[in-house]
Design a protein around this motif. Structure first.
Motif, PDB file in Angstrom:
ATOM      1  N   GLY A  81      13.381  23.322 -97.586  1.00 13.49           N
ATOM      2  CA  GLY A  81      14.485  24.101 -97.036  1.00 13.49           C
ATOM      3  C   GLY A  81      14.065  25.150 -96.036  1.00 13.49           C
ATOM      4  N   THR A  82      12.773  25.137 -95.613  1.00 12.10           N
ATOM      5  CA  THR A  82      12.314  26.132 -94.639  1.00 12.10           C
ATOM      6  C   THR A  82      12.555  25.670 -93.211  1.00 12.10           C
ATOM      7  N   PHE A  83      12.555  24.363 -93.000  1.00  7.80           N
ATOM      8  CA  PHE A  83      12.772  23.785 -91.674  1.00  7.80           C
ATOM      9  C   PHE A  83      11.792  24.392 -90.662  1.00  7.80           C
ATOM     10  N   ILE A  84      12.191  24.493 -89.407  1.00  8.06           N
ATOM     11  CA  ILE A  84      11.331  25.103 -88.390  1.00  8.06           C
ATOM     12  C   ILE A  84      11.694  26.577 -88.294  1.00  8.06           C
ATOM     13  N   GLN A  85      10.709  27.428 -88.464  1.00 11.56           N
ATOM     14  CA  GLN A  85      10.952  28.859 -88.444  1.00 11.56           C
ATOM     15  C   GLN A  85      10.913  29.401 -87.015  1.00 11.56           C
ATOM     16  N   ARG A  86      11.834  30.264 -86.722  1.00 12.67           N
ATOM     17  CA  ARG A  86      11.936  30.857 -85.394  1.00 12.67           C
ATOM     18  C   ARG A  86      10.624  31.539 -84.994  1.00 12.67           C
ATOM     19  N   GLU A  87       9.984  32.223 -85.940  1.00 10.12           N
ATOM     20  CA  GLU A  87       8.750  32.951 -85.642  1.00 10.12           C
ATOM     21  C   GLU A  87       7.644  32.015 -85.187  1.00 10.12           C
ATOM     22  N   ASN A  88       7.606  30.799 -85.757  1.00  8.99           N
ATOM     23  CA  ASN A  88       6.572  29.847 -85.373  1.00  8.99           C
ATOM     24  C   ASN A  88       6.799  29.321 -83.956  1.00  8.99           C
ATOM     25  N   VAL A  89       8.062  29.148 -83.591  1.00  3.62           N
ATOM     26  CA  VAL A  89       8.378  28.713 -82.224  1.00  3.62           C
ATOM     27  C   VAL A  89       7.995  29.806 -81.230  1.00  3.62           C
ATOM     28  N   ILE A  90       8.201  31.051 -81.611  1.00  9.59           N
ATOM     29  CA  ILE A  90       7.797  32.163 -80.733  1.00  9.59           C
ATOM     30  C   ILE A  90       6.280  32.169 -80.551  1.00  9.59           C
ATOM     31  N   ARG A  91       5.541  31.904 -81.630  1.00 11.44           N
ATOM     32  CA  ARG A  91       4.069  31.816 -81.513  1.00 11.44           C
ATOM     33  C   ARG A  91       3.662  30.694 -80.567  1.00 11.44           C
ATOM     34  N   ALA A  92       4.366  29.566 -80.651  1.00 13.41           N
ATOM     35  CA  ALA A  92       4.068  28.447 -79.750  1.00 13.41           C
ATOM     36  C   ALA A  92       4.290  28.859 -78.306  1.00 13.41           C
ATOM     37  N   GLY A  93       5.369  29.590 -78.052  1.00 11.27           N
ATOM     38  CA  GLY A  93       5.635  30.056 -76.695  1.00 11.27           C
ATOM     39  C   GLY A  93       4.571  31.012 -76.192  1.00 11.27           C
ATOM     40  N   LYS A  94       4.051  31.844 -77.093  1.00 12.23           N
ATOM     41  CA  LYS A  94       3.021  32.796 -76.673  1.00 12.23           C
ATOM     42  C   LYS A  94       1.725  32.088 -76.295  1.00 12.23           C
ATOM     43  N   MET A  95       1.512  30.886 -76.837  1.00 11.16           N
ATOM     44  CA  MET A  95       0.322  30.108 -76.449  1.00 11.16           C
ATOM     45  C   MET A  95       0.366  29.769 -74.968  1.00 11.16           C
ATOM     46  N   THR A  96       1.501  29.232 -74.498  1.00  6.39           N
ATOM     47  CA  THR A  96       1.575  28.862 -73.077  1.00  6.39           C
ATOM     48  C   THR A  96       1.721  30.094 -72.188  1.00  6.39           C
ATOM     49  N   GLN A  97       2.314  31.165 -72.713  1.00  3.60           N
ATOM     50  CA  GLN A  97       2.317  32.415 -71.961  1.00  3.60           C
ATOM     51  C   GLN A  97       0.885  32.889 -71.718  1.00  3.60           C
ATOM     52  N   ALA A  98       0.014  32.685 -72.711  1.00  2.00           N
ATOM     53  CA  ALA A  98      -1.377  33.123 -72.595  1.00  2.00           C
ATOM     54  C   ALA A  98      -2.110  32.375 -71.483  1.00  2.00           C
ATOM     55  N   ALA A 236      13.405  29.430 -79.265  1.00  2.00           N
ATOM     56  CA  ALA A 236      13.225  29.605 -80.709  1.00  2.00           C
ATOM     57  C   ALA A 236      14.569  29.552 -81.430  1.00  2.00           C
ATOM     58  N   ASP A 237      15.596  30.156 -80.837  1.00  2.00           N
ATOM     59  CA  ASP A 237      16.938  30.102 -81.437  1.00  2.00           C
ATOM     60  C   ASP A 237      17.406  28.662 -81.579  1.00  2.00           C
ATOM     61  N   TYR A 238      17.236  27.886 -80.515  1.00  2.00           N
ATOM     62  CA  TYR A 238      17.773  26.525 -80.498  1.00  2.00           C
ATOM     63  C   TYR A 238      16.926  25.563 -81.324  1.00  2.00           C
ATOM     64  N   MET A 239      15.618  25.804 -81.395  1.00  2.00           N
ATOM     65  CA  MET A 239      14.786  24.984 -82.278  1.00  2.00           C
ATOM     66  C   MET A 239      15.143  25.260 -83.732  1.00  2.00           C
ATOM     67  N   TYR A 240      15.386  26.512 -84.052  1.00  2.00           N
ATOM     68  CA  TYR A 240      15.816  26.894 -85.408  1.00  2.00           C
ATOM     69  C   TYR A 240      17.094  26.146 -85.767  1.00  2.00           C
ATOM     70  N   GLU A 241      18.050  26.107 -84.837  1.00  2.00           N
ATOM     71  CA  GLU A 241      19.332  25.465 -85.099  1.00  2.00           C
ATOM     72  C   GLU A 241      19.201  23.945 -85.198  1.00  2.00           C
ATOM     73  N   THR A 242      18.480  23.330 -84.250  1.00  2.00           N
ATOM     74  CA  THR A 242      18.413  21.865 -84.251  1.00  2.00           C
ATOM     75  C   THR A 242      17.564  21.327 -85.389  1.00  2.00           C
ATOM     76  N   SER A 243      16.649  22.129 -85.921  1.00  2.00           N
ATOM     77  CA  SER A 243      15.832  21.656 -87.050  1.00  2.00           C
ATOM     78  C   SER A 243      16.632  21.596 -88.343  1.00  2.00           C
ATOM     79  N   ARG A 244      17.860  22.076 -88.311  1.00  2.00           N
ATOM     80  CA  ARG A 244      18.726  22.042 -89.493  1.00  2.00           C
ATOM     81  C   ARG A 244      19.813  20.970 -89.379  1.00  2.00           C
ATOM     82  N   THR A 245      19.717  20.117 -88.392  1.00  2.00           N
ATOM     83  CA  THR A 245      20.735  19.086 -88.204  1.00  2.00           C
ATOM     84  C   THR A 245      20.356  17.790 -88.921  1.00  2.00           C
ATOM     85  N   PRO A 246      21.345  16.970 -89.275  1.00  2.00           N
ATOM     86  CA  PRO A 246      21.050  15.652 -89.850  1.00  2.00           C
ATOM     87  C   PRO A 246      20.223  14.767 -88.910  1.00  2.00           C
TER      88      PRO A 246
END
Length: 266
Positions: A81-98, A236-246
């Motif tokens: 029930g954890t799905f994709i966490q918004r914080e993890n998507v933000i970390r992924a974005g910071k990788m390419t920002q780096a 991150a918002d949209y990944m959080y939302e779509t990871s909860r879809t059927p």
């Protein structure tokens, strides 16, 4: 330069003025674990601080650059029930920002496939050296996800909104020849010359005026990538939302069961 993050996720080595960051999970095609995002960012930051480093190469151990997210773990996220966490998507974005904020020129040596977050990592680099067998995969939609790590952002900057939307919405896999035609590949080389040609470019860049390149990259980030961080937050918002879809759940189970997913639009 010592390895700042250990060898379980990646290796960092240096030869002369060239540092190489090697994603090191070949048993899963260098799929990015949640810890990988910070590890890559930290390695890039270390390269940026090291005055002896004047060019950086990013590649993957074994046959592939990176398969992107580790889909084998997605099932556990669904069942817990954890799905994709918004914080993890933000970390992924910071990788390419780096990559974009690293003051040294960064080259992606794209061996095999670079898919999903792996594709975004390659696209974030200043150069991409590919072979006819190299592939860039905008595969988020195939998993019922909207996309992260700035993949759409980089595509739009490089090839325009229309083509970026086409590749993202169709989940297209682009081979080396097509990547060169579109302008996504900086150079296409025979597979057996990938490492040699990448090192040659890195050596050329390492002989260039490093401080001038650093300021070129800073100008580029400040004026052409200035909203990247904000884009990553909305991703991150949209990944959080779509990871909860059927449809996301169906995509994960279909992948693990080696069958084609049957999406319902839900």
């Amino acid at each position: 330069m010592s390895d700042p993050v250990g060898n379980e996720l990646l290796r960092v080595s240096r030869s002369g003025a060239i540092a190489t960051i090697t994603l090191n999970r070949p048993e899963v095609s260098n799929a990015l674990a949640s810890e990988s995002y910070a590890a890559v960012a930290e390695a890039l930051e270390a390269c940026g601080r090291d005055a002896d480093v004047r060019a950086v190469i990013i590649t993957g151990e074994g046959k592939h650059f990176s398969a992107g997210g580790d889909i084998r773990k997605f099932k556990g996220y669904i069942e817990s029930g954890t799905f994709i966490q918004r914080e993890n998507v933000i970390r992924a974005g910071k990788m390419t920002q780096a990559v974009r904020t690293c003051p040294k020129p960064v080259i992606a040596m794209v061996n095999g496939a670079a898919a999903g977050a792996g594709c975004a990592l390659a696209l974030s680099c200043d150069f991409r050296i590919m072979t006819p067998k190299s592939r860039l995969g905008m595969s988020f939609i195939n998993m019922g996800l909207s996309g992260d790590t700035g993949c759409m952002y980089f595509l739009e900057r490089m090839i325009g909104a229309a083509k970026a939307c086409e590749l993202m919405m169709l989940g297209s896999m682009v081979d080396g020849q097509e990547a060169l035609r579109l302008g996504l590949a900086s150079k296409l080389v025979p597979e057996e010359q990938l490492q040699t040609e990448t090192l040659a470019l890195a050596e050329q860049l390492a002989r260039m005026p490093t401080q001038a390149i650093a300021r070129q990259k800073r100008l580029s980030y400040e004026f052409f990538y200035r909203d990247l961080a904000q884009f990553n937050l909305r991703e991150a918002d949209y990944m959080y939302e779509t990871s909860r879809t059927p449809d996301y759940k169906e995509a994960v189970y279909a992948f693990l069961e080696k069958r084609k997913p049957e999406f319902t639009g839900q």
